[in-house]
Scaffold this motif. Structure first.
Motif, PDB file in Angstrom:
ATOM      1  N   LEU A 146       0.374  -1.808   0.067  1.00  0.00           N
ATOM      2  CA  LEU A 146       0.061  -0.378   0.434  1.00  0.00           C
ATOM      3  C   LEU A 146       0.445   1.221  -0.293  1.00  0.00           C
ATOM      4  N   THR A 147       2.103   1.083   0.856  1.00  0.00           N
ATOM      5  CA  THR A 147       2.501   1.777   1.144  1.00  0.00           C
ATOM      6  C   THR A 147       4.076   2.971  -0.841  1.00  0.00           C
ATOM      7  N   ALA A 148       3.965   1.596  -1.044  1.00  0.00           N
ATOM      8  CA  ALA A 148       4.489   1.438  -2.825  1.00  0.00           C
ATOM      9  C   ALA A 148       3.394   2.561  -3.061  1.00  0.00           C
ATOM     10  N   TYR A 149       2.245   1.811  -3.703  1.00  0.00           N
ATOM     11  CA  TYR A 149       0.439   2.868  -4.113  1.00  0.00           C
ATOM     12  C   TYR A 149       1.267   3.990  -3.664  1.00  0.00           C
ATOM     13  N   HIS A 150       1.232   4.053  -1.776  1.00  0.00           N
ATOM     14  CA  HIS A 150       1.234   5.568  -2.420  1.00  0.00           C
ATOM     15  C   HIS A 150       1.773   6.710  -2.540  1.00  0.00           C
ATOM     16  N   ASP A 151       3.403   6.263  -2.461  1.00  0.00           N
ATOM     17  CA  ASP A 151       4.489   6.427  -3.263  1.00  0.00           C
ATOM     18  C   ASP A 151       4.280   6.812  -4.349  1.00  0.00           C
ATOM     19  N   ALA A 152       3.606   6.104  -5.773  1.00  0.00           N
ATOM     20  CA  ALA A 152       4.174   6.053  -6.183  1.00  0.00           C
ATOM     21  C   ALA A 152       2.754   7.498  -6.975  1.00  0.00           C
ATOM     22  N   MET A 153       2.088   6.970  -6.086  1.00  0.00           N
ATOM     23  CA  MET A 153       0.584   8.524  -6.686  1.00  0.00           C
ATOM     24  C   MET A 153       1.038   9.646  -6.143  1.00  0.00           C
ATOM     25  N   VAL A 154       1.916  10.031  -5.111  1.00  0.00           N
ATOM     26  CA  VAL A 154       2.272  10.863  -4.852  1.00  0.00           C
ATOM     27  C   VAL A 154       3.928  11.380  -5.724  1.00  0.00           C
ATOM     28  N   ARG A 155       4.607  10.403  -6.555  1.00  0.00           N
ATOM     29  CA  ARG A 155       5.183  10.794  -7.613  1.00  0.00           C
ATOM     30  C   ARG A 155       4.430  11.191  -8.984  1.00  0.00           C
ATOM     31  N   ARG A 156       3.585  10.592  -9.261  1.00  0.00           N
ATOM     32  CA  ARG A 156       2.421  10.719 -10.300  1.00  0.00           C
ATOM     33  C   ARG A 156       1.866  12.519  -9.587  1.00  0.00           C
ATOM     34  N   LEU A 157       1.422  12.777  -8.990  1.00  0.00           N
ATOM     35  CA  LEU A 157       0.655  13.961  -8.230  1.00  0.00           C
ATOM     36  C   LEU A 157       1.964  14.699  -8.796  1.00  0.00           C
ATOM     37  N   ARG A 158       2.807  14.947  -8.316  1.00  0.00           N
ATOM     38  CA  ARG A 158       4.027  15.639  -8.423  1.00  0.00           C
ATOM     39  C   ARG A 158       4.420  15.956  -9.534  1.00  0.00           C
ATOM     40  N   GLU A 159       4.563  15.020 -11.168  1.00  0.00           N
ATOM     41  CA  GLU A 159       4.850  15.243 -12.117  1.00  0.00           C
ATOM     42  C   GLU A 159       3.885  15.912 -12.401  1.00  0.00           C
ATOM     43  N   GLY A 160       2.762  16.018 -12.578  1.00  0.00           N
ATOM     44  CA  GLY A 160       1.410  16.388 -13.277  1.00  0.00           C
ATOM     45  C   GLY A 160       0.879  15.419 -13.551  1.00  0.00           C
ATOM     46  N   ALA A 161       0.923  14.302 -13.881  1.00  0.00           N
ATOM     47  CA  ALA A 161       0.535  13.237 -14.470  1.00  0.00           C
ATOM     48  C   ALA A 161      -1.043  12.707 -13.955  1.00  0.00           C
ATOM     49  N   LEU A 162      -1.121  13.381 -13.145  1.00  0.00           N
ATOM     50  CA  LEU A 162      -2.705  13.244 -11.684  1.00  0.00           C
ATOM     51  C   LEU A 162      -3.284  14.932 -11.654  1.00  0.00           C
ATOM     52  N   PRO A 163      -4.472  14.877 -12.246  1.00  0.00           N
ATOM     53  CA  PRO A 163      -5.022  15.918 -11.394  1.00  0.00           C
ATOM     54  C   PRO A 163      -5.029  16.703 -10.001  1.00  0.00           C
ATOM     55  N   PRO A 164      -4.927  17.949  -9.807  1.00  0.00           N
ATOM     56  CA  PRO A 164      -5.099  18.135  -8.185  1.00  0.00           C
ATOM     57  C   PRO A 164      -6.212  17.308  -7.546  1.00  0.00           C
ATOM     58  N   SER A 165      -6.828  17.373  -8.547  1.00  0.00           N
ATOM     59  CA  SER A 165      -8.425  16.840  -7.336  1.00  0.00           C
ATOM     60  C   SER A 165      -7.977  14.664  -6.506  1.00  0.00           C
ATOM     61  N   ALA A 166      -6.690  14.179  -7.443  1.00  0.00           N
ATOM     62  CA  ALA A 166      -6.431  13.370  -7.084  1.00  0.00           C
ATOM     63  C   ALA A 166      -5.689  13.318  -5.390  1.00  0.00           C
ATOM     64  N   GLN A 167      -5.671  14.799  -5.010  1.00  0.00           N
ATOM     65  CA  GLN A 167      -4.858  14.796  -3.806  1.00  0.00           C
ATOM     66  C   GLN A 167      -5.995  14.007  -2.670  1.00  0.00           C
ATOM     67  N   ALA A 168      -7.638  13.727  -2.988  1.00  0.00           N
ATOM     68  CA  ALA A 168      -8.436  13.392  -2.789  1.00  0.00           C
ATOM     69  C   ALA A 168      -8.316  12.058  -2.122  1.00  0.00           C
ATOM     70  N   GLN A 169      -7.966  11.361  -3.564  1.00  0.00           N
ATOM     71  CA  GLN A 169      -7.729   9.735  -3.065  1.00  0.00           C
ATOM     72  C   GLN A 169      -6.653  10.041  -2.219  1.00  0.00           C
ATOM     73  N   LEU A 170      -5.743  10.184  -2.392  1.00  0.00           N
ATOM     74  CA  LEU A 170      -4.407  10.297  -1.352  1.00  0.00           C
ATOM     75  C   LEU A 170      -4.788  10.030  -0.277  1.00  0.00           C
ATOM     76  N   GLN A 171      -5.548  11.002   0.337  1.00  0.00           N
ATOM     77  CA  GLN A 171      -6.662  11.246   1.826  1.00  0.00           C
ATOM     78  C   GLN A 171      -6.892   9.862   2.080  1.00  0.00           C
ATOM     79  N   ARG A 172      -7.744   9.119   1.137  1.00  0.00           N
ATOM     80  CA  ARG A 172      -8.688   8.215   1.569  1.00  0.00           C
ATOM     81  C   ARG A 172      -7.485   7.521   1.090  1.00  0.00           C
ATOM     82  N   LEU A 173      -6.839   6.784   0.543  1.00  0.00           N
ATOM     83  CA  LEU A 173      -5.450   5.956   0.663  1.00  0.00           C
ATOM     84  C   LEU A 173      -4.355   6.436   1.985  1.00  0.00           C
TER      85      LEU A 173
END
Length: 107
Positions: A36-63
């Motif tokens: 789960l933390t590996a998925y979390h870290d990958a999500m954070v990288r995607r957010l920082r790269e702009g590959a995920l929209p800022p709205s994905a921050q809510a999914q990160l909080q759920r994670l």
């Protein structure tokens, strides 16, 4: 191109925990937390790269909440709350689907 954001290893680990329901602290909880933390870290990288929209921050909080539930079940005050872990598994599945849709729309 970044590696795929694959939720399946974490879902499989959660499914193993729920199937086995160990009666003591086991490495399965640690392995699940690591996935789960590996998925979390990958999500954070995607957010920082702009590959995920800022709205994905809510999914990160759920994670973060899902990871907290798994951790709490790993070190319970009483017996592990398997129904809560089952809910966390469903929550992770739902949020990972939302993230996958966001990635497809970004392509």
């Amino acid at each position: 191109m970044p590696e795929p954001l694959d939720p399946e290893p974490a879902i499989a680990a959660l499914d193993r925990l729920l199937a086995d329901k160990p009666d003591q602290i086991t490495h399965d909880f640690s392995a699940t937390t690591r996935k789960l933390t590996a998925y979390h870290d990958a999500m954070v990288r995607r957010l920082r790269e702009g590959a995920l929209p800022p709205s994905a921050q809510a999914q990160l909080q759920r994670l973060n909440a899902v990871i907290s539930v798994v951790y709490a079940c790993h070190y319970p005050l009483r017996a592990a709350q398997w129904d809560v872990l089952e809910q966390a598994r469903g929550e992770f599945h739902d949020l990972s689907e939302t993230v996958s849709r966001s990635l497809r729309h970004a392509d």
